[in-house]
Design a protein around this motif. Structure first.
Motif, PDB file in Angstrom:
ATOM      1  N   GLU A   1     -20.447  25.037  38.047  1.00 39.08           N
ATOM      2  CA  GLU A   1     -18.999  24.955  37.875  1.00 39.08           C
ATOM      3  C   GLU A   1     -18.516  23.760  38.690  1.00 39.08           C
ATOM      4  O   GLU A   1     -18.867  23.614  39.855  1.00 39.08           O
ATOM      5  CB  GLU A   1     -18.363  26.241  38.380  1.00 39.08           C
ATOM      6  N   PHE A   2     -17.707  22.896  38.114  1.00 37.40           N
ATOM      7  CA  PHE A   2     -17.300  21.677  38.792  1.00 37.40           C
ATOM      8  C   PHE A   2     -16.087  21.942  39.689  1.00 37.40           C
ATOM      9  O   PHE A   2     -14.965  21.535  39.416  1.00 37.40           O
ATOM     10  CB  PHE A   2     -17.007  20.564  37.780  1.00 37.40           C
ATOM     11  N   THR A   3     -16.343  22.680  40.792  1.00 36.01           N
ATOM     12  CA  THR A   3     -15.330  22.920  41.811  1.00 36.01           C
ATOM     13  C   THR A   3     -15.903  22.454  43.140  1.00 36.01           C
ATOM     14  O   THR A   3     -17.121  22.346  43.298  1.00 36.01           O
ATOM     15  CB  THR A   3     -14.969  24.413  41.917  1.00 36.01           C
ATOM     16  N   ILE A   4     -15.044  22.187  44.093  1.00 36.29           N
ATOM     17  CA  ILE A   4     -15.508  21.680  45.381  1.00 36.29           C
ATOM     18  C   ILE A   4     -16.444  22.670  46.070  1.00 36.29           C
ATOM     19  O   ILE A   4     -17.467  22.275  46.633  1.00 36.29           O
ATOM     20  CB  ILE A   4     -14.322  21.277  46.308  1.00 36.29           C
ATOM     21  N   ILE A   5     -16.136  23.960  46.004  1.00 39.90           N
ATOM     22  CA  ILE A   5     -16.982  24.972  46.643  1.00 39.90           C
ATOM     23  C   ILE A   5     -18.373  24.975  46.007  1.00 39.90           C
ATOM     24  O   ILE A   5     -19.389  24.990  46.705  1.00 39.90           O
ATOM     25  CB  ILE A   5     -16.326  26.375  46.541  1.00 39.90           C
TER      26      ILE A   5
ATOM     27  N   VAL B   1     -26.093  21.197  56.132  1.00 38.08           N
ATOM     28  CA  VAL B   1     -26.467  22.222  55.150  1.00 38.08           C
ATOM     29  C   VAL B   1     -25.716  23.526  55.411  1.00 38.08           C
ATOM     30  O   VAL B   1     -25.158  24.132  54.489  1.00 38.08           O
ATOM     31  CB  VAL B   1     -27.991  22.460  55.149  1.00 38.08           C
ATOM     32  N   PHE B   2     -25.665  23.974  56.661  1.00 40.36           N
ATOM     33  CA  PHE B   2     -24.979  25.226  56.971  1.00 40.36           C
ATOM     34  C   PHE B   2     -23.480  25.139  56.685  1.00 40.36           C
ATOM     35  O   PHE B   2     -22.895  26.062  56.122  1.00 40.36           O
ATOM     36  CB  PHE B   2     -25.214  25.648  58.418  1.00 40.36           C
ATOM     37  N   VAL B   3     -22.856  24.028  57.046  1.00 39.27           N
ATOM     38  CA  VAL B   3     -21.414  23.889  56.821  1.00 39.27           C
ATOM     39  C   VAL B   3     -21.110  23.855  55.319  1.00 39.27           C
ATOM     40  O   VAL B   3     -20.172  24.509  54.857  1.00 39.27           O
ATOM     41  CB  VAL B   3     -20.860  22.633  57.531  1.00 39.27           C
ATOM     42  N   THR B   4     -21.905  23.121  54.548  1.00 42.83           N
ATOM     43  CA  THR B   4     -21.638  23.048  53.110  1.00 42.83           C
ATOM     44  C   THR B   4     -22.027  24.335  52.388  1.00 42.83           C
ATOM     45  O   THR B   4     -21.362  24.740  51.438  1.00 42.83           O
ATOM     46  CB  THR B   4     -22.342  21.849  52.461  1.00 42.83           C
ATOM     47  N   ARG B   5     -23.073  24.990  52.820  1.00 39.78           N
ATOM     48  CA  ARG B   5     -23.493  26.237  52.164  1.00 39.78           C
ATOM     49  C   ARG B   5     -22.542  27.383  52.484  1.00 39.78           C
ATOM     50  O   ARG B   5     -22.286  28.245  51.653  1.00 39.78           O
ATOM     51  CB  ARG B   5     -24.899  26.622  52.600  1.00 39.78           C
ATOM     52  N   TYR B   6     -22.015  27.403  53.692  1.00 38.80           N
ATOM     53  CA  TYR B   6     -21.188  28.533  54.122  1.00 38.80           C
ATOM     54  C   TYR B   6     -19.699  28.225  54.082  1.00 38.80           C
ATOM     55  O   TYR B   6     -18.902  28.863  54.773  1.00 38.80           O
ATOM     56  CB  TYR B   6     -21.616  28.985  55.512  1.00 38.80           C
ATOM     57  N   ILE B   7     -19.311  27.261  53.264  1.00 39.35           N
ATOM     58  CA  ILE B   7     -17.899  26.911  53.113  1.00 39.35           C
ATOM     59  C   ILE B   7     -17.089  28.095  52.577  1.00 39.35           C
ATOM     60  O   ILE B   7     -15.879  28.173  52.771  1.00 39.35           O
ATOM     61  CB  ILE B   7     -17.737  25.667  52.201  1.00 39.35           C
ATOM     62  N   ASP B   8     -17.784  29.048  51.973  1.00 37.40           N
ATOM     63  CA  ASP B   8     -17.100  30.236  51.452  1.00 37.40           C
ATOM     64  C   ASP B   8     -16.497  31.100  52.560  1.00 37.40           C
ATOM     65  O   ASP B   8     -15.736  32.028  52.273  1.00 37.40           O
ATOM     66  CB  ASP B   8     -18.044  31.058  50.576  1.00 37.40           C
TER      67      ASP B   8
ATOM     68  N   LEU C   1     -21.649  44.603  54.682  1.00 35.71           N
ATOM     69  CA  LEU C   1     -22.524  43.486  54.323  1.00 35.71           C
ATOM     70  C   LEU C   1     -21.794  42.151  54.452  1.00 35.71           C
ATOM     71  O   LEU C   1     -22.359  41.171  54.939  1.00 35.71           O
ATOM     72  CB  LEU C   1     -23.069  43.669  52.908  1.00 35.71           C
ATOM     73  N   VAL C   2     -20.533  42.102  54.046  1.00 37.66           N
ATOM     74  CA  VAL C   2     -19.743  40.874  54.175  1.00 37.66           C
ATOM     75  C   VAL C   2     -19.544  40.544  55.655  1.00 37.66           C
ATOM     76  O   VAL C   2     -19.632  39.375  56.062  1.00 37.66           O
ATOM     77  CB  VAL C   2     -18.397  41.003  53.434  1.00 37.66           C
ATOM     78  N   ILE C   3     -19.293  41.545  56.462  1.00 36.53           N
ATOM     79  CA  ILE C   3     -19.127  41.322  57.913  1.00 36.53           C
ATOM     80  C   ILE C   3     -20.429  40.797  58.515  1.00 36.53           C
ATOM     81  O   ILE C   3     -20.418  39.829  59.284  1.00 36.53           O
ATOM     82  CB  ILE C   3     -18.658  42.620  58.606  1.00 36.53           C
ATOM     83  N   TYR C   4     -21.547  41.412  58.165  1.00 39.55           N
ATOM     84  CA  TYR C   4     -22.858  40.947  58.642  1.00 39.55           C
ATOM     85  C   TYR C   4     -23.087  39.492  58.235  1.00 39.55           C
ATOM     86  O   TYR C   4     -23.455  38.652  59.064  1.00 39.55           O
ATOM     87  CB  TYR C   4     -23.970  41.839  58.077  1.00 39.55           C
ATOM     88  N   ASN C   5     -22.870  39.168  56.949  1.00 41.97           N
ATOM     89  CA  ASN C   5     -23.071  37.797  56.466  1.00 41.97           C
ATOM     90  C   ASN C   5     -22.153  36.812  57.173  1.00 41.97           C
ATOM     91  O   ASN C   5     -22.575  35.705  57.527  1.00 41.97           O
ATOM     92  CB  ASN C   5     -22.859  37.724  54.958  1.00 41.97           C
ATOM     93  N   THR C   6     -20.909  37.197  57.382  1.00 38.36           N
ATOM     94  CA  THR C   6     -19.953  36.320  58.061  1.00 38.36           C
ATOM     95  C   THR C   6     -20.399  36.033  59.489  1.00 38.36           C
ATOM     96  O   THR C   6     -20.378  34.877  59.932  1.00 38.36           O
ATOM     97  CB  THR C   6     -18.551  36.962  58.044  1.00 38.36           C
TER      98      THR C   6
END
Length: 131
Positions: free
Chosen positions: A119-123, A43-50, A60-65
């Protein structure tokens, strides 16, 4: 970021800490489920593929990363201990961990992610699979 999100993240980190503490102090994974831990990792790997996508950096992006990397790393470490690290791997009782996670969790979620997505994309499909 709101206080509830931050509190949720800190509680989640505390849960990893408690699990690691239990595993390290008892030098055992008895009573724990490898399949559940593998599902968390998936779940974590697929959810955080971004994490692989470019971002406009902000605090905020740094914190999330950082949080995403911690969640994936902690889950991967737990799975590693279950599968490869002595004495933990010798205390895992596969016969007691009998949930058919591939048939009743992974496969249905994968099919639904292919059918229901914005949206039909891999992400997007991987993210939809993770929820």
């Amino acid at each position: 970021m709101n206080i509830f999100r931050f509190a949720g993240d800190m509680i989640h980190l505390a849960s990893f800490f408690v699990l690691f503490l239990k595993m390290l102090s008892s030098r055992s994974v008895e009573g724990l489920s490898l399949k559940t831990q593998e599902l968390y990792l998936l779940v974590f790997v697929t959810r955080y593929i971004d994490l692989l996508l470019p971002h406009h950096w902000s605090w905020l992006v740094i914190y999330n990363t950082i949080m995403k990397i911690i969640y994936i790393s902690a889950s991967a470490t737990i799975v590693y201990y279950f599968r490869f690290k002595v004495p933990w791997k010798t205390t895992y009782k596969k016969e007691e961990d009998s949930f058919l996670h591939d048939r009743f969790a992974i496969l249905p979620c994968a099919v639904l992610a292919l059918i229901i997505n914005s949206e039909f994309t891999i992400i997007e499909i991987l993210w939809t699979f993770s929820i």
